[in-house]
Design a protein around this motif. Structure first.
Motif, PDB file in Angstrom:
ATOM      1  N   ASN A  15      28.596  54.388   9.796  1.00  0.00           N
ATOM      2  CA  ASN A  15      28.663  54.467   8.332  1.00  0.00           C
ATOM      3  C   ASN A  15      30.106  54.215   7.930  1.00  0.00           C
ATOM      4  O   ASN A  15      30.954  55.106   7.997  1.00  0.00           O
TER       5      ASN A  15
ATOM      6  N   LYS B  51      32.957  52.122   5.105  1.00  0.00           N
ATOM      7  CA  LYS B  51      33.094  51.647   3.729  1.00  0.00           C
ATOM      8  C   LYS B  51      34.361  50.805   3.630  1.00  0.00           C
ATOM      9  O   LYS B  51      35.383  51.136   4.226  1.00  0.00           O
TER      10      LYS B  51
ATOM     11  N   ASN C 274      31.504  54.491  14.359  1.00  0.00           N
ATOM     12  CA  ASN C 274      32.205  53.743  13.315  1.00  0.00           C
ATOM     13  C   ASN C 274      33.312  52.867  13.896  1.00  0.00           C
ATOM     14  O   ASN C 274      33.457  51.691  13.525  1.00  0.00           O
TER      15      ASN C 274
END
Length: 399
Positions: free
Chosen positions: A3, A5, A63
Motif C-alpha cells: 500500500n 502513495k 511496500n
C-alpha cells in the motif's frame, strides 16, 4: 499486499498505519492509531528515508519491495534513531547488503548500540552536506533534541520537501489520505498536532526555534514528518503554530481548568468559576478532571490557553496523586508565560495550594493571580465574593 502513495511523481510514501496500538511510546493514548512514515525516492540512485516500527515490518517490506521492483537499494537516510523509525535497519541491511546508510556521527553511535553486530557502510554527514542521487539533491541539517540528540532533517532541493523527523508530527491514522486535507486541518489535524508537539517535542522549545530559523532559509513546499500526514497546504499556519508553541506563547486568551476532586466539591467550585468567567466574556474554556482525562490532553490545552487554573484537594497531607502527576508533566515540559490561579481544598489542614506553588516555583515567567481560595470541605456562600474577585483578576490578565 503493498500500500503505497505518490508524494510526487518519483517520491513515494511507503509507511504503514497502526490502528491496533493503544499507547504511543507506551504512554500516550492514540484512539485513532498512528502512522509510521517512511519515504522512497526513485532516482538514478534509490533512496529510502527512514524505516519503521518492528510491529508493522511485514507491510513495510512489502511496500519497499514493490517500489524497488527488483532494483538494489543504494541509500538509507536516517533522520531519527528512535525504534519506531529505526527498528528495521538491521533487516533492511540484511536484505540489501550494498546499501549505504547516511546519518550523522551521533546516529552512527546509536546504530551500533541498537544493532551490535551490524556490518554496513555508513556515510557520515555534517551540517549543510549534500547528497546527489541523480535528479535529486539532498541537503542535511542538524536538529539536535528535536527530540533526540542525533536528529537531523533532510531537504530535497528538487521537490522542495523537508523530511522533518519527529518535528511537525501528528497523532492519528491517515485513513487513506497521506496529505493534510485542509477541510480537516482546524478540527482534526491541528488538535492532534498540538497534542503531539506538546507531549513529544514540547520540552525543547529553544531547539525547535533553532530548527525553525534554519527552515526559514529554505523554499519549502512540503513537510514530510515521520508521523501523520504530509503537509502541503497551510504550511505557513502550521509553522506559525510551531513558532508559538516553541516560544511557549499561548494561542488564545482563554482558560484551561484542571481539577482533582473526589466527592465533587472541588469540581463544583470549578464549574461556578467557569460560569463566572464565561459571563465576563471568556470563551473556549476547557475543564478537565485529572482522574478521568489523560494528562496528554490537558498538557495540550495548557500549551493552547493563556491561563491555567489548578484546583486540588489535599490528600494524605499532600497533593492528590493525579494532580501531582499532571504537575510533574507541566514542570518537565518547562511551561512558561502563563497566568496561574490556584484553588485548594482540605477538610483538616489544606496543603494543596502550597504544594502546587512549590512544584511550579522553578518555571519561568509564570504570573500568579493575587487572590487565592481555600475551601474547607465545601464552598460557602460568603466565598462566592472571592470567586468573583478571582474571575475579575483572570479576565483582567487576559487584557
Amino acid at each position: 499486499m503493498y500500500n503505497i502513495k505518490n508524494v510526487t511523481e518519483d517520491t513515494f510514501w511507503i509507511g504503514v498505519e497502526d490502528k491496533k496500538i493503544g499507547l504511543f511510546e507506551n504512554v500516550f493514548p492514540v484512539p485513532d492509531g498512528i502512522s509510521y512514515n517512511s519515504y522512497f525516492v526513485d532516482d538514478e540512485k534509490t533512496v529510502l528515508i527512514d524505516t519503521s516500527d518492528k510491529a508493522i515490518a511485514d507491510l513495510f517490506f512489502q511496500n519497499l519491495d514493490h517500489v524497488l521492483n527488483g532494483r538494489k537499494l543504494d541509500y538509507l537516510i536516517i533522520n531519527h534513531m528512535e525504534p519506531d523509525h529505526c527498528a528495521l535497519i538491521g533487516e533492511v541491511c540484511a536484505k540489501h547488503p550494498d546499501v549505504e546508510i547516511v546519518c550523522n556521527k551521533k546516529a552512527e553511535n546509536l546504530i551500533h548500540q541498537f544493532f551490535e553486530d551490524l556490518d554496513v557502510k555508513i556515510k557520515i554527514i555534517n551540517e549543510g552536506d549534500t547528497l546527489n542521487t541523480g535528479k535529486h539533491e539532498f541537503v542535511f541539517y542538524m536538529a539536535p533534541m528535536v527530540h533526540w540528540p542525533e536528529t537531523i532533517v533532510t531537504y530535497d532541493k528538487t521537490t522542495k520537501a523537508l523530511y522533518s523527523g519527529d518535528a511537525f508530527g501528528i497523532f492519528g491514522g491517515l485513513n487513506g489520505d497521506i496529505f493534510a486535507n485542509p477541510d480537516r486541518f482546524e478540527d482534526s489535524w491541528l488538535p492532534n498536532a498540538r497534542r503531539y508537539y506538546s507531549n513529544i517535542v514540547g520540552k525543547y522549545g529553544m531547539q525547535v526555534q533553532n530548527l525553525l530559523k534554519k527552515a526559514a532559509n529554505l523554499d519549502i513546499d512540503m513537510l514530510c514528518p515521520l508521523h501523520g500526514p504530509v503537509i502541503n497546504e497551510n504550511l505557513e499556519k502550521y509553522i506559525e503554530k510551531y513558532d508559538l508553541w516553541s516560544r511557549f506563547e499561548p494561542e488564545e486568551k482563554s482558560c484551561c481548568i484542571a481539577y482533582a476532586s473526589v466527592y465533587g466539591h472541588t469540581e463544583n467550585v470549578c464549574n461556578i468559576l467557569a460560569a463566572k468567567l464565561e459571563e465576563r466574556g471568556v470563551r473556549n474554556i476547557q475543564m478537565y478532571d485529572v482522574s478521568r482525562i489523560d494528562h496528554s490532553y490537558i498538557l495540550s490545552d495548557i500549551f493552547y490557553a493563556s491561563n491555567l487554573i489548578l484546583a486540588s484537594i489535599t490528600y494524605n497531607n499532600g497533593l492528590f496523586a493525579k494532580m501531582d502527576e499532571l504537575l510533574a508533566h507541566i514542570t518537565t515540559h518547562n511551561i512558561q508565560n502563563r497566568t496561574v490561579t490556584i484553588i485548594e481544598n482540605g477538610s483538616w489542614v489544606p496543603q494543596a495550594g502550597k504544594k502546587i506553588e512549590e512544584l511550579l516555583s522553578d518555571l519561568k515567567n509564570l504570573t500568579f493571580t493575587e487572590t487565592k481560595l481555600t475551601i474547607k470541605s465545601a464552598l460557602k456562600k460568603d466565598q462566592l465574593e472571592i470567586l468573583d474577585k478571582i474571575a475579575d483578576e483572570i479576565y483582567a490578565s487576559m487584557k
